[in-house]
Write a protein that holds these residues in place. Structure first.
Motif, PDB file in Angstrom:
ATOM      1  N   ASP A  65       0.826  -1.213   0.000  1.00 37.37           N
ATOM      2  CA  ASP A  65       0.000   0.000   0.000  1.00 37.37           C
ATOM      3  C   ASP A  65       0.857   1.258   0.000  1.00 37.37           C
ATOM      4  N   GLU A  66       0.481   2.210  -0.855  1.00 36.00           N
ATOM      5  CA  GLU A  66       1.207   3.474  -0.932  1.00 36.00           C
ATOM      6  C   GLU A  66       1.060   4.282   0.352  1.00 36.00           C
ATOM      7  N   THR A  67      -0.060   4.134   1.026  1.00 34.45           N
ATOM      8  CA  THR A  67      -0.326   4.867   2.261  1.00 34.45           C
ATOM      9  C   THR A  67      -0.830   3.896   3.315  1.00 34.45           C
ATOM     10  N   VAL A  68      -0.185   3.877   4.466  1.00 35.51           N
ATOM     11  CA  VAL A  68      -0.616   3.001   5.552  1.00 35.51           C
ATOM     12  C   VAL A  68      -2.006   3.437   6.013  1.00 35.51           C
ATOM     13  N   GLY A  69      -2.901   2.467   6.175  1.00 38.37           N
ATOM     14  CA  GLY A  69      -4.247   2.773   6.633  1.00 38.37           C
ATOM     15  C   GLY A  69      -5.161   3.320   5.550  1.00 38.37           C
ATOM     16  N   GLY A  70      -4.740   3.218   4.303  1.00 41.46           N
ATOM     17  CA  GLY A  70      -5.540   3.755   3.201  1.00 41.46           C
ATOM     18  C   GLY A  70      -6.584   2.795   2.666  1.00 41.46           C
ATOM     19  N   GLY A  71      -6.647   1.581   3.227  1.00 39.03           N
ATOM     20  CA  GLY A  71      -7.655   0.614   2.818  1.00 39.03           C
ATOM     21  C   GLY A  71      -7.524   0.204   1.364  1.00 39.03           C
ATOM     22  N   PRO A  72      -8.629  -0.255   0.775  1.00 40.54           N
ATOM     23  CA  PRO A  72      -8.589  -0.725  -0.616  1.00 40.54           C
ATOM     24  C   PRO A  72      -8.146   0.343  -1.609  1.00 40.54           C
ATOM     25  N   ALA A 136      -6.910   5.646 -14.698  1.00 38.37           N
ATOM     26  CA  ALA A 136      -7.674   6.186 -13.566  1.00 38.37           C
ATOM     27  C   ALA A 136      -6.811   6.400 -12.329  1.00 38.37           C
ATOM     28  N   LEU A 137      -5.537   6.037 -12.379  1.00 39.52           N
ATOM     29  CA  LEU A 137      -4.661   6.153 -11.214  1.00 39.52           C
ATOM     30  C   LEU A 137      -4.672   7.548 -10.577  1.00 39.52           C
ATOM     31  N   PRO A 138      -4.587   8.637 -11.333  1.00 39.47           N
ATOM     32  CA  PRO A 138      -4.587   9.959 -10.680  1.00 39.47           C
ATOM     33  C   PRO A 138      -5.837  10.216  -9.830  1.00 39.47           C
ATOM     34  N   ILE A 139      -6.976   9.707 -10.254  1.00 42.44           N
ATOM     35  CA  ILE A 139      -8.202   9.899  -9.473  1.00 42.44           C
ATOM     36  C   ILE A 139      -8.109   9.123  -8.161  1.00 42.44           C
ATOM     37  N   PHE A 140      -7.626   7.894  -8.214  1.00 38.88           N
ATOM     38  CA  PHE A 140      -7.461   7.120  -6.981  1.00 38.88           C
ATOM     39  C   PHE A 140      -6.457   7.792  -6.045  1.00 38.88           C
ATOM     40  N   ARG A 141      -5.375   8.303  -6.603  1.00 38.19           N
ATOM     41  CA  ARG A 141      -4.377   8.984  -5.760  1.00 38.19           C
ATOM     42  C   ARG A 141      -4.965  10.241  -5.128  1.00 38.19           C
ATOM     43  N   SER A 142      -5.800  10.947  -5.866  1.00 35.22           N
ATOM     44  CA  SER A 142      -6.440  12.144  -5.329  1.00 35.22           C
ATOM     45  C   SER A 142      -7.358  11.794  -4.163  1.00 35.22           C
ATOM     46  N   VAL A 143      -8.125  10.718  -4.314  1.00 34.82           N
ATOM     47  CA  VAL A 143      -9.010  10.265  -3.232  1.00 34.82           C
ATOM     48  C   VAL A 143      -8.180   9.846  -2.020  1.00 34.82           C
ATOM     49  N   LEU A 144      -7.079   9.148  -2.265  1.00 29.26           N
ATOM     50  CA  LEU A 144      -6.222   8.685  -1.172  1.00 29.26           C
ATOM     51  C   LEU A 144      -5.594   9.864  -0.427  1.00 29.26           C
ATOM     52  N   ALA A 145      -5.219  10.898  -1.156  1.00 30.49           N
ATOM     53  CA  ALA A 145      -4.545  12.055  -0.550  1.00 30.49           C
ATOM     54  C   ALA A 145      -5.517  13.066   0.044  1.00 30.49           C
ATOM     55  N   GLY A 146      -6.784  12.981  -0.345  1.00 30.00           N
ATOM     56  CA  GLY A 146      -7.758  13.982   0.077  1.00 30.00           C
ATOM     57  C   GLY A 146      -8.138  13.889   1.532  1.00 30.00           C
ATOM     58  N   ASN A 147      -8.839  14.918   1.971  1.00 33.14           N
ATOM     59  CA  ASN A 147      -9.301  14.976   3.357  1.00 33.14           C
ATOM     60  C   ASN A 147     -10.631  14.269   3.562  1.00 33.14           C
ATOM     61  N   GLY A 148     -11.251  13.885   2.462  1.00 33.36           N
ATOM     62  CA  GLY A 148     -12.557  13.235   2.556  1.00 33.36           C
ATOM     63  C   GLY A 148     -12.422  11.750   2.824  1.00 33.36           C
ATOM     64  N   LYS A 149     -13.503  11.042   2.574  1.00 32.60           N
ATOM     65  CA  LYS A 149     -13.527   9.609   2.815  1.00 32.60           C
ATOM     66  C   LYS A 149     -12.681   8.877   1.774  1.00 32.60           C
ATOM     67  N   ARG A 150     -11.771   8.053   2.238  1.00 33.59           N
ATOM     68  CA  ARG A 150     -10.906   7.272   1.348  1.00 33.59           C
ATOM     69  C   ARG A 150     -11.611   5.978   0.972  1.00 33.59           C
ATOM     70  N   SER A 151     -12.624   6.083   0.150  1.00 35.74           N
ATOM     71  CA  SER A 151     -13.411   4.904  -0.187  1.00 35.74           C
ATOM     72  C   SER A 151     -13.417   4.668  -1.686  1.00 35.74           C
ATOM     73  N   LEU A 152     -13.644   3.407  -2.048  1.00 37.74           N
ATOM     74  CA  LEU A 152     -13.771   3.081  -3.455  1.00 37.74           C
ATOM     75  C   LEU A 152     -14.979   3.788  -4.065  1.00 37.74           C
ATOM     76  N   ARG A 153     -16.026   3.931  -3.283  1.00 40.48           N
ATOM     77  CA  ARG A 153     -17.221   4.631  -3.803  1.00 40.48           C
ATOM     78  C   ARG A 153     -16.899   6.087  -4.146  1.00 40.48           C
ATOM     79  N   SER A 154     -16.063   6.699  -3.326  1.00 39.34           N
ATOM     80  CA  SER A 154     -15.656   8.076  -3.606  1.00 39.34           C
ATOM     81  C   SER A 154     -14.883   8.149  -4.918  1.00 39.34           C
ATOM     82  N   ALA A 155     -13.992   7.181  -5.135  1.00 35.28           N
ATOM     83  CA  ALA A 155     -13.250   7.140  -6.401  1.00 35.28           C
ATOM     84  C   ALA A 155     -14.193   6.899  -7.570  1.00 35.28           C
ATOM     85  N   LEU A 156     -15.114   5.961  -7.413  1.00 36.35           N
ATOM     86  CA  LEU A 156     -16.041   5.654  -8.500  1.00 36.35           C
ATOM     87  C   LEU A 156     -16.908   6.851  -8.870  1.00 36.35           C
ATOM     88  N   SER A 157     -17.228   7.678  -7.883  1.00 38.83           N
ATOM     89  CA  SER A 157     -18.067   8.855  -8.167  1.00 38.83           C
ATOM     90  C   SER A 157     -17.353   9.844  -9.091  1.00 38.83           C
TER      91      SER A 157
END
Length: 194
Positions: A65-72, A136-157
């Motif tokens: 995982d690129e970020t510890v605790g970042g989940g899926p 789609a990697l940049p979108i996933f990285r943005s979700v991972l780095a963001g202050n919001g919920k680090r969820s797959l649903r957030s990325a899919l949105s």
């Protein structure tokens, strides 16, 4: 063989509800992880395993995982970055009935118009049984780095998603067993009784 796609087996979860590492549990003579590996090797030219830390019992490329605790989402970031193909099929290691024919059927819905192909079963998206364009990697990285919920649903949105209704997948998997996942000891007991 789906030549333009790699498989990513997500095996880095904490397994808190199961109480033990799910990927090491045995089902029909194999660990859940080895079962997933064998099924993915048959249909993808490259199989990558997403882990929290390097595992000596895995003889395939591994990504941490690129970020510890970042989940899926963290696992997806690492897998998308490591993939050498334009598409990545992501699957959770705890889905013992993942049907190869269902995966191949789902792959037929890929096109340049979409960044993700996600089945919807019983009204619920199944992001850990889906195809993703590596772009789609940049979108996933943005979700991972963001202050919001680090969820797959957030990325899919934020992605262009083709949602595939379960009815289109039932011909090869009438009971949709491919989407059975194991979260608790009770889930494991239930499938062992089948």
């Amino acid at each position: 063989m789906i030549a333009d796609c790699s498989a990513l087996i997500l095996a880095g979860g904490l397994s808190t509800r199961m109480g033990v590492d799910k990927t090491s549990l045995e089902f029909e003579g194999q660990t859940l992880l080895q079962r997933a590996i064998d099924r993915m090797r048959d249909i993808f030219p490259e199989v990558i395993v997403s882990v929290r830390a390097h595992r000596n019992d895995v003889d395939l490329p591994q990504v941490v995982d690129e970020t510890v605790g970042g989940g899926p989402v963290a696992g997806m970031c690492s897998g998308l970055a490591a993939s050498r193909t334009p598409w990545l099929f992501a699957i959770a290691a705890d889905m013992p009935y993942a049907d190869q024919a269902t995966i191949i059927r789902l792959a037929q819905y890929r096109s340049d118009d979409f960044q993700a192909i996600i089945p919807v079963v019983n009204g619920h998206p199944q992001p850990l049984f889906g195809f993703y364009r590596t772009e789609a990697l940049p979108i996933f990285r943005s979700v991972l780095a963001g202050n919001g919920k680090r969820s797959l649903r957030s990325a899919l949105s934020q992605l262009q998603v083709h949602w595939v209704d379960e009815a289109l997948l039932r011909p090869g998997d009438p009971e949709l067993r491919s989407f059975t996942d194991l979260d608790t000891p009770a889930d494991l007991d239930l499938i062992r009784k089948d």
